[in-house]
Write a protein that holds these residues in place. Structure first.
Motif, PDB file in Angstrom:
ATOM      1  N   GLU A   1       0.147   2.511 -10.992  1.00  0.00           N
ATOM      2  CA  GLU A   1       1.443   3.090 -10.699  1.00  0.00           C
ATOM      3  C   GLU A   1       1.422   3.748  -9.461  1.00  0.00           C
ATOM      4  O   GLU A   1       0.279   4.606  -8.985  1.00  0.00           O
ATOM      5  N   ARG A   2       2.576   3.791  -8.824  1.00  0.00           N
ATOM      6  CA  ARG A   2       2.703   4.783  -7.681  1.00  0.00           C
ATOM      7  C   ARG A   2       3.017   6.009  -8.114  1.00  0.00           C
ATOM      8  O   ARG A   2       3.741   6.494  -8.930  1.00  0.00           O
ATOM      9  N   ASN A   3       2.698   7.185  -7.351  1.00  0.00           N
ATOM     10  CA  ASN A   3       3.110   8.600  -7.700  1.00  0.00           C
ATOM     11  C   ASN A   3       3.816   9.260  -6.320  1.00  0.00           C
ATOM     12  O   ASN A   3       3.190   9.151  -5.151  1.00  0.00           O
TER      13      ASN A   3
ATOM     14  N   GLY B   1       8.465 -12.357  -4.884  1.00  0.00           N
ATOM     15  CA  GLY B   1       7.431 -12.096  -6.159  1.00  0.00           C
ATOM     16  C   GLY B   1       6.785 -10.770  -5.882  1.00  0.00           C
ATOM     17  O   GLY B   1       6.187 -10.576  -4.781  1.00  0.00           O
ATOM     18  N   MET B   2       6.934 -10.049  -6.834  1.00  0.00           N
ATOM     19  CA  MET B   2       6.089  -8.713  -6.899  1.00  0.00           C
ATOM     20  C   MET B   2       5.249  -8.551  -8.174  1.00  0.00           C
ATOM     21  O   MET B   2       5.226  -9.414  -8.795  1.00  0.00           O
ATOM     22  N   SER B   3       4.741  -7.353  -8.449  1.00  0.00           N
ATOM     23  CA  SER B   3       3.968  -7.185  -9.632  1.00  0.00           C
ATOM     24  C   SER B   3       4.705  -7.641 -11.006  1.00  0.00           C
ATOM     25  O   SER B   3       3.724  -8.655 -11.780  1.00  0.00           O
ATOM     26  N   ASP B   4       5.669  -7.605 -11.110  1.00  0.00           N
ATOM     27  CA  ASP B   4       6.248  -7.834 -12.728  1.00  0.00           C
ATOM     28  C   ASP B   4       6.954  -9.302 -12.639  1.00  0.00           C
ATOM     29  O   ASP B   4       7.299  -9.907 -13.765  1.00  0.00           O
TER      30      ASP B   4
ATOM     31  N   VAL C   1       3.775 -13.453  -1.844  1.00  0.00           N
ATOM     32  CA  VAL C   1       3.865 -12.545  -2.736  1.00  0.00           C
ATOM     33  C   VAL C   1       3.578 -11.014  -2.315  1.00  0.00           C
ATOM     34  O   VAL C   1       2.658 -11.065  -1.544  1.00  0.00           O
ATOM     35  N   ARG C   2       4.299 -10.026  -2.764  1.00  0.00           N
ATOM     36  CA  ARG C   2       3.992  -8.784  -2.256  1.00  0.00           C
ATOM     37  C   ARG C   2       3.871  -7.866  -3.523  1.00  0.00           C
ATOM     38  O   ARG C   2       4.702  -7.571  -4.109  1.00  0.00           O
ATOM     39  N   ILE C   3       2.717  -7.510  -3.525  1.00  0.00           N
ATOM     40  CA  ILE C   3       2.297  -6.729  -4.895  1.00  0.00           C
ATOM     41  C   ILE C   3       1.241  -5.391  -4.571  1.00  0.00           C
ATOM     42  O   ILE C   3       0.206  -5.303  -4.052  1.00  0.00           O
ATOM     43  N   GLY C   4       2.043  -4.477  -5.215  1.00  0.00           N
ATOM     44  CA  GLY C   4       1.371  -3.295  -5.216  1.00  0.00           C
ATOM     45  C   GLY C   4       0.522  -2.771  -6.379  1.00  0.00           C
ATOM     46  O   GLY C   4      -0.518  -2.792  -6.606  1.00  0.00           O
ATOM     47  N   SER C   5       1.453  -2.439  -7.428  1.00  0.00           N
ATOM     48  CA  SER C   5       1.060  -1.982  -8.749  1.00  0.00           C
ATOM     49  C   SER C   5      -0.269  -2.425  -9.481  1.00  0.00           C
ATOM     50  O   SER C   5      -1.184  -2.014  -9.777  1.00  0.00           O
ATOM     51  N   LEU C   6      -0.184  -3.927  -9.341  1.00  0.00           N
ATOM     52  CA  LEU C   6      -1.204  -4.715  -9.979  1.00  0.00           C
ATOM     53  C   LEU C   6      -2.422  -4.471  -9.335  1.00  0.00           C
ATOM     54  O   LEU C   6      -3.678  -4.742 -10.047  1.00  0.00           O
TER      55      LEU C   6
ATOM     56  N   THR D   1       0.677  -1.194   0.271  1.00  0.00           N
ATOM     57  CA  THR D   1      -0.148   0.093   0.071  1.00  0.00           C
ATOM     58  C   THR D   1       0.655   1.259  -0.028  1.00  0.00           C
ATOM     59  O   THR D   1       0.254   2.417  -0.141  1.00  0.00           O
ATOM     60  N   LYS D   2       2.334   1.205  -0.014  1.00  0.00           N
ATOM     61  CA  LYS D   2       3.113   2.308   0.194  1.00  0.00           C
ATOM     62  C   LYS D   2       2.538   3.464  -0.900  1.00  0.00           C
ATOM     63  O   LYS D   2       2.373   3.124  -2.150  1.00  0.00           O
ATOM     64  N   THR D   3       2.803   4.774  -0.452  1.00  0.00           N
ATOM     65  CA  THR D   3       2.297   5.902  -1.228  1.00  0.00           C
ATOM     66  C   THR D   3       0.884   5.913  -1.428  1.00  0.00           C
ATOM     67  O   THR D   3       0.418   7.011  -1.978  1.00  0.00           O
TER      68      THR D   3
ATOM     69  N   GLY E   1      13.182 -12.315  -0.286  1.00  0.00           N
ATOM     70  CA  GLY E   1      14.328 -11.761  -1.388  1.00  0.00           C
ATOM     71  C   GLY E   1      13.402 -11.150  -2.465  1.00  0.00           C
ATOM     72  O   GLY E   1      12.455 -11.343  -2.747  1.00  0.00           O
ATOM     73  N   MET E   2      14.318 -10.309  -3.134  1.00  0.00           N
ATOM     74  CA  MET E   2      13.947  -9.390  -4.178  1.00  0.00           C
ATOM     75  C   MET E   2      14.910  -9.625  -5.340  1.00  0.00           C
ATOM     76  O   MET E   2      16.148  -9.313  -5.120  1.00  0.00           O
ATOM     77  N   ALA E   3      14.135  -9.783  -6.384  1.00  0.00           N
ATOM     78  CA  ALA E   3      15.247 -10.191  -7.624  1.00  0.00           C
ATOM     79  C   ALA E   3      15.576  -9.063  -8.178  1.00  0.00           C
ATOM     80  O   ALA E   3      14.971  -8.089  -7.995  1.00  0.00           O
TER      81      ALA E   3
ATOM     82  N   MET F   1       6.010  -5.299   7.396  1.00  0.00           N
ATOM     83  CA  MET F   1       7.007  -4.319   7.148  1.00  0.00           C
ATOM     84  C   MET F   1       7.852  -5.026   6.039  1.00  0.00           C
ATOM     85  O   MET F   1       8.333  -6.145   6.399  1.00  0.00           O
ATOM     86  N   ILE F   2       7.996  -4.437   5.010  1.00  0.00           N
ATOM     87  CA  ILE F   2       8.521  -5.130   3.750  1.00  0.00           C
ATOM     88  C   ILE F   2       9.865  -4.528   3.407  1.00  0.00           C
ATOM     89  O   ILE F   2      10.740  -5.044   2.533  1.00  0.00           O
ATOM     90  N   GLY F   3      10.186  -3.187   3.984  1.00  0.00           N
ATOM     91  CA  GLY F   3      11.329  -2.404   3.430  1.00  0.00           C
ATOM     92  C   GLY F   3      12.372  -2.482   4.663  1.00  0.00           C
ATOM     93  O   GLY F   3      12.257  -3.044   5.836  1.00  0.00           O
TER      94      GLY F   3
HETATM   95  C1  PLP Z   1       6.990  -1.889  -3.349  1.00  0.00           C
HETATM   96  C2  PLP Z   1       7.522  -3.112  -3.081  1.00  0.00           C
HETATM   97  C3  PLP Z   1       6.736  -4.053  -3.665  1.00  0.00           C
HETATM   98  C4  PLP Z   1       5.692  -4.166  -4.585  1.00  0.00           C
HETATM   99  O1  PLP Z   1       6.117  -3.657  -5.646  1.00  0.00           O
HETATM  100  P1  PLP Z   1       4.997  -3.717  -7.053  1.00  0.00           P
HETATM  101  O2  PLP Z   1       5.966  -3.813  -8.173  1.00  0.00           O
HETATM  102  O3  PLP Z   1       4.351  -2.519  -7.165  1.00  0.00           O
HETATM  103  O4  PLP Z   1       4.409  -5.084  -6.844  1.00  0.00           O
HETATM  104  C5  PLP Z   1       7.297  -5.398  -2.921  1.00  0.00           C
HETATM  105  N1  PLP Z   1       8.161  -5.779  -2.270  1.00  0.00           N
HETATM  106  C6  PLP Z   1       8.958  -4.617  -1.702  1.00  0.00           C
HETATM  107  C7  PLP Z   1      10.173  -4.868  -0.600  1.00  0.00           C
HETATM  108  C8  PLP Z   1       8.600  -3.325  -2.117  1.00  0.00           C
HETATM  109  O5  PLP Z   1       9.115  -2.320  -1.721  1.00  0.00           O
END
Ligand code: PLP
Length: 223
Positions: A219-221, A194-197, A210-215, A24-26, A152-154, A66-68
């Motif tokens: 898009e985030r502003n 796993g994220m949106s892409d 999976v951690r999904i925002g944009s989908l 939900t960030k931003t 992890g983040m790819a 908390m994901i960041g």
């Molecule tokens: C922003 C974020 C995501 C989600 O990104 P999207 O591409 O919008 O799905 C997932 N993981 C982390 C750690 C992020 O900061």
């Protein structure tokens, strides 16, 4: 942006065994409430201040992840309520989380973040750092944290071979650690990747979160 419909499409695509963290960030609270009313109550944020603010303003049955990257001096602001910290990247941070968990009389669930991407900018531990933590005397005294798995983040790239290889590496590390350090601990069962892409590749490689925002939110502003 039809948030309920985006959620529906995503849930149809995800296997039942994979949990969805809506990032939900931003995004403003009214958009988050649309998702909430569509029945989704697991949300993720990557900044402490935003996470704490949204927690205070929104319904208390939302599970906040908390994901960041998390600084030790800010753990206290989220320790009373955070449901899972995905981004533990040092022994010191783990110790601080344990300390704040004790103050709040709770056990805080955590994932260890493994650095799998080629980019220099991504946070995370190396595999050897993780084994060192798990073998340390300190770790065995931390009774108020529970390690549920890895995150992890790819690499941010269109090259699906690279992304697939990184997710497979993360999954392999997970199984290796599970076999060596968590055999009697069935709760070590989560693999947050796993994220949106790239979530489809992540699910193929064995993701459980999976951690999904944009989908979901578009898009985030950042302004
Ligand atoms: C922003 C974020 C995501 C989600 O990104 P999207 O591409 O919008 O799905 C997932 N993981 C982390 C750690 C992020 O900061």
């Amino acid at each position: 942006m039809d948030i309920a419909k985006n959620l529906e499409i995503l849930k149809t695509d995800l296997p039942d065994s994979v949990k969805l963290v809506a990032v939900t960030k931003t995004h403003p609270e009214d958009l988050i409430m649309q998702l909430y009313h569509a029945g989704h109550k697991i949300m993720g944020e990557n900044k402490v201040q935003e996470l704490a603010g949204k927690y205070h303003n929104l319904p208390k049955d939302i599970q906040w992840h908390m994901i960041g990257h998390l600084q030790s001096n800010k753990v206290k602001y989220i320790a009373p309520f955070v449901s899972l910290i995905h981004s533990v990247d040092s022994a010191g941070l783990l110790e601080t989380i344990n300390k704040e968990a004790i103050k709040n009389n709770r056990v805080i669930d955590c994932l260890l973040q493994l650095r799998i991407a080629r980019e220099e900018t991504k946070y995370g531990l190396q595999y050897e750092d993780i084994t060192a933590i798990l073998q340390s005397q300190l770790f065995h005294k931390l009774n108020n944290i529970k390690i549920l798995g890895l995150m992890g983040m790819a690499t941010f790239t269109d090259d699906t071979d690279i992304v697939r290889e990184e997710f497979n590496y993360l999954a392999m590390c997970f199984w290796k650690l599970k076999g060596q350090y968590f055999t009697e601990k069935p709760y070590f069962c989560e693999l947050s990747m796993g994220m949106s892409d790239d979530y489809k590749l992540a699910v193929e490689a064995g993701s459980t979160i999976v951690r999904i925002g944009s989908l979901i939110f578009g898009e985030r502003n950042y302004k």
